[in-house]
Design an enzyme around this catalytic site. Structure first.
Site, PDB file in Angstrom:
ATOM      1  N   ASP A 273       0.828  -1.210   0.000  1.00 19.89           N
ATOM      2  CA  ASP A 273       0.000   0.000   0.000  1.00 19.89           C
ATOM      3  C   ASP A 273       0.858   1.253   0.000  1.00 19.89           C
ATOM      4  O   ASP A 273       1.504   1.569   0.996  1.00 19.89           O
ATOM      5  CB  ASP A 273      -0.879  -0.037   1.253  1.00 19.89           C
TER       6      ASP A 273
ATOM      7  N   SER B 191       0.120   4.213   2.860  1.00 21.21           N
ATOM      8  CA  SER B 191       0.414   4.178   4.293  1.00 21.21           C
ATOM      9  C   SER B 191       1.862   3.701   4.448  1.00 21.21           C
ATOM     10  O   SER B 191       2.510   3.325   3.463  1.00 21.21           O
ATOM     11  CB  SER B 191      -0.563   3.251   5.030  1.00 21.21           C
TER      12      SER B 191
ATOM     13  N   ASN C 105       3.307   1.772   7.428  1.00 21.33           N
ATOM     14  CA  ASN C 105       3.675   0.775   8.436  1.00 21.33           C
ATOM     15  C   ASN C 105       3.411  -0.629   7.914  1.00 21.33           C
ATOM     16  O   ASN C 105       2.527  -0.822   7.082  1.00 21.33           O
ATOM     17  CB  ASN C 105       2.832   0.955   9.712  1.00 21.33           C
TER      18      ASN C 105
ATOM     19  N   TRP D  30       2.019  -4.185   9.195  1.00 18.16           N
ATOM     20  CA  TRP D  30       1.417  -4.932  10.304  1.00 18.16           C
ATOM     21  C   TRP D  30       0.874  -6.266   9.818  1.00 18.16           C
ATOM     22  O   TRP D  30       0.452  -6.404   8.667  1.00 18.16           O
ATOM     23  CB  TRP D  30       0.346  -4.123  11.024  1.00 18.16           C
TER      24      TRP D  30
ATOM     25  N   TYR E 204      -7.659   3.511   9.800  1.00 16.89           N
ATOM     26  CA  TYR E 204      -7.982   3.394   8.379  1.00 16.89           C
ATOM     27  C   TYR E 204      -9.400   3.905   8.197  1.00 16.89           C
ATOM     28  O   TYR E 204     -10.096   4.197   9.171  1.00 16.89           O
ATOM     29  CB  TYR E 204      -7.873   1.938   7.918  1.00 16.89           C
TER      30      TYR E 204
ATOM     31  N   ASP F 206      -2.002   5.884  -5.254  1.00 15.13           N
ATOM     32  CA  ASP F 206      -2.275   5.016  -4.110  1.00 15.13           C
ATOM     33  C   ASP F 206      -2.678   3.603  -4.523  1.00 15.13           C
ATOM     34  O   ASP F 206      -3.800   3.370  -4.954  1.00 15.13           O
ATOM     35  CB  ASP F 206      -3.371   5.648  -3.248  1.00 15.13           C
TER      36      ASP F 206
ATOM     37  N   THR G  36      -5.951   2.033  -3.032  1.00 16.66           N
ATOM     38  CA  THR G  36      -7.294   2.483  -3.385  1.00 16.66           C
ATOM     39  C   THR G  36      -7.663   1.912  -4.750  1.00 16.66           C
ATOM     40  O   THR G  36      -6.859   1.939  -5.670  1.00 16.66           O
ATOM     41  CB  THR G  36      -7.343   4.031  -3.421  1.00 16.66           C
TER      42      THR G  36
END
Ligand SMILES: *[C@@H]1O[C@H](CO)[C@@H](O)[C@H](O)[C@H]1NC(C)=O
Ligand SMILES: *[C@@H]1O[C@H](CO)[C@@H](O)[C@H](O)[C@H]1NC(C)=O
Ligand SMILES: *[C@@H]1O[C@H](CO)[C@@H](O)[C@H](O)[C@H]1NC(C)=O
Ligand SMILES: *[C@@H]1O[C@H](CO)[C@@H](O)[C@H](O)[C@H]1NC(C)=O
Length: 401
Positions: free
Chosen positions: A98, A101, A103, A105, A140, A282, A285
């Site tokens: 992505d 963003s 990070n 996880w 989010y 992005d 999206t």
């Protein structure tokens, strides 16, 4: 603990001989946007208004609860994920890559309700695990991911980011994630927007000198009948995926991959954001999202009509799609055109077997909106192979083959 809004509304290995490009195969799977056109209750009507982004929709779904009765399958709106491993011996995870963003996880073995079918990281099983424990929350559009930080080796394809700090999720951001085919998110935005100030994987790969060039690129295969989803290439881009050369846009604000767009034009029609506007590329999206006024005007001019009972979802009559004009995105003086085939999403409604031709232009009416930002999602990035150049802080677009 810090908050970040991510647009994340969506999202690849083999080795190449030249220039040490690392290829990560992207797998695609059907959209998460299970839609509810044709349903009856007020809540469901409300939900229908929120087709814009899958995660956004799903948040509302979570708040409200209740079943989604009229799922739509969506042939064009696909998501792309790839595999990474964490720890020693490696534990496998499917992640969405992505660019909206920053990070990484994955679900933690300590998560209750993370969806047992998801891979869950168990630090006790890794000899390279180092505890950190700092709490983290990432907001989010669909809800919050909560968890804590841990450090371990993270491998993407054949390359490894050592001592990479990432989040072990103890709560996933909404049902979308619980139900998703992927396990977690791998953010490829700038470290500037990384929650808890964690260094991004890509920056770590560059710093640890495991890739030659601070560049990555995404190729999305838009052929819906082809099982190959596409490719994320770390360390450069692959000429076999595009025609001509890249046109580059300077990153105007480090965070998302944000740049200035000259305007948006309907071929033979009106011009939008005539004095320029900010846009982001992005991969998280699916669609093209923009300021409410502009999106409404574009949909109206193209002849899309509001779906019955909806305030923000537009659709075309499918037999008119062939005659729709091109819509151009003017970047650095060059027009990047999408045809109707690119910007109309043909969606089949299971119950009635009728096709719905949804507009790919979506209003961003989220309270989380920051400024009048245009989000160029996979509808655009699928047509134009995109290079993210961290060294020169620029984004390059070239027509995908
Ligand atoms: C995590 O791994 C340890 C060591 O193998 C094991 O004892 C434990 O049961 C695992 N935890 C879960 C929840 O699976
Ligand atoms: C990772 O951490 C270990 C132990 O803390 C250290 O020996 C090693 O040098 C670190 N590696 C990198 C690339 O930072
Ligand atoms: C946890 O990770 C963060 C982000 O990398 C770092 O700033 C912090 O010092 C780490 N804390 C511990 C206890 O290792
Ligand atoms: C799409 O993929 C299928 C299956 O690989 C292939 O047969 C077909 O020719 C492709 N279509 C286009 C337009 O490339």
């Amino acid at each position: 603990m810090k908050f970040l809004i991510s647009w994340l509304l969506l999202i690849s290995c083999s080795h190449l001989g030249y220039g040490r490009l690392e290829r990560i195969r992207l797998t695609k799977f059907d959209s998460l946007r299970r839609q509810l056109i044709g349903s009856r209750t007020p809540m469901e009507k409300y939900l229908k208004h929120n087709l814009q982004t899958k995660y956004n929709l799903q948040t509302k779904y979570n708040l409200i609860g209740g079943p989604v009765r009229e799922p739509l399958t969506n042939c064009l709106d696909m998501e792309y994920y790839g595999e990474i491993t964490i720890g020693t011996p490696p534990q496998k995870f499917k992640v969405l890559f992505d660019t909206g963003s920053s990070n990484l996880w994955v679900p933690s073995v300590k998560c209750r309700g993370c969806g047992a079918w998801h891979n869950q990281y168990n630090s006790s099983k890794s000899s390279t695990y180092k505890p950190n424990g700092t709490s983290i929350e990432i907001v989010y559009e669909t809800g919050s991911m909560m968890g804590f930080l841990s450090t371990d080796n993270v491998a993407i394809g054949n390359i490894v980011a050592k001592n990479q700090t990432f989040a072990e999720a103890t709560r996933e951001p909404g049902m979308t994630f619980v139900a998703a085919s992927f396990d977690g998110i791998l953010g490829m935005g700038y470290s500037e927007i990384a929650v808890d100030g964690v260094q991004t994987i890509f920056d770590a790969l560059v710093e640890q000198k495991v890739i030659d060039k601070p560049i990555f690129s995404f190729y999305f295969n838009r052929n819906t009948s082809d099982s190959t989803g596409g490719e994320l290439i770390l360390g450069g881009s692959d000429p076999k995926y595009y025609k001509g050369s890249f046109s580059y846009e300077k990153v105007t604000l480090k965070g998302y991959w944000q740049f200035n767009m000259d305007s948006v034009v309907i071929k033979g029609g009106s011009k939008f954001c005539p004095n320029g506007c900010e846009a982001i590329a992005d991969t998280g999206t699916s669609l093209i999202v923009g300021p409410t006024q502009d999106i409404i005007a574009i949909n109206m001019e193209l002849g899309a009509k509001l779906i019955e009972d909806s305030v923000s979802q537009y659709a075309f009559e499918c037999d008119k799609v062939a005659s729709l004009p091109y819509v151009g995105f003017i970047l650095g003086g060059k027009a990047f055109y999408l045809s109707a085939e690119d910007y109309v999403l043909k969606v089949s409604q299971w119950s009635s077997e009728t096709m719905i031709c949804l507009s790919g232009f979506q209003v961003l009416d989220s309270p989380l909106t920051i400024g009048p930002l245009w989000i160029l999602g996979d509808v655009f990035l699928g047509k134009f192979y995109t290079e993210f150049d961290k060294g020169a802080d620029r984004v390059g677009f070239a027509e995908a083959v």
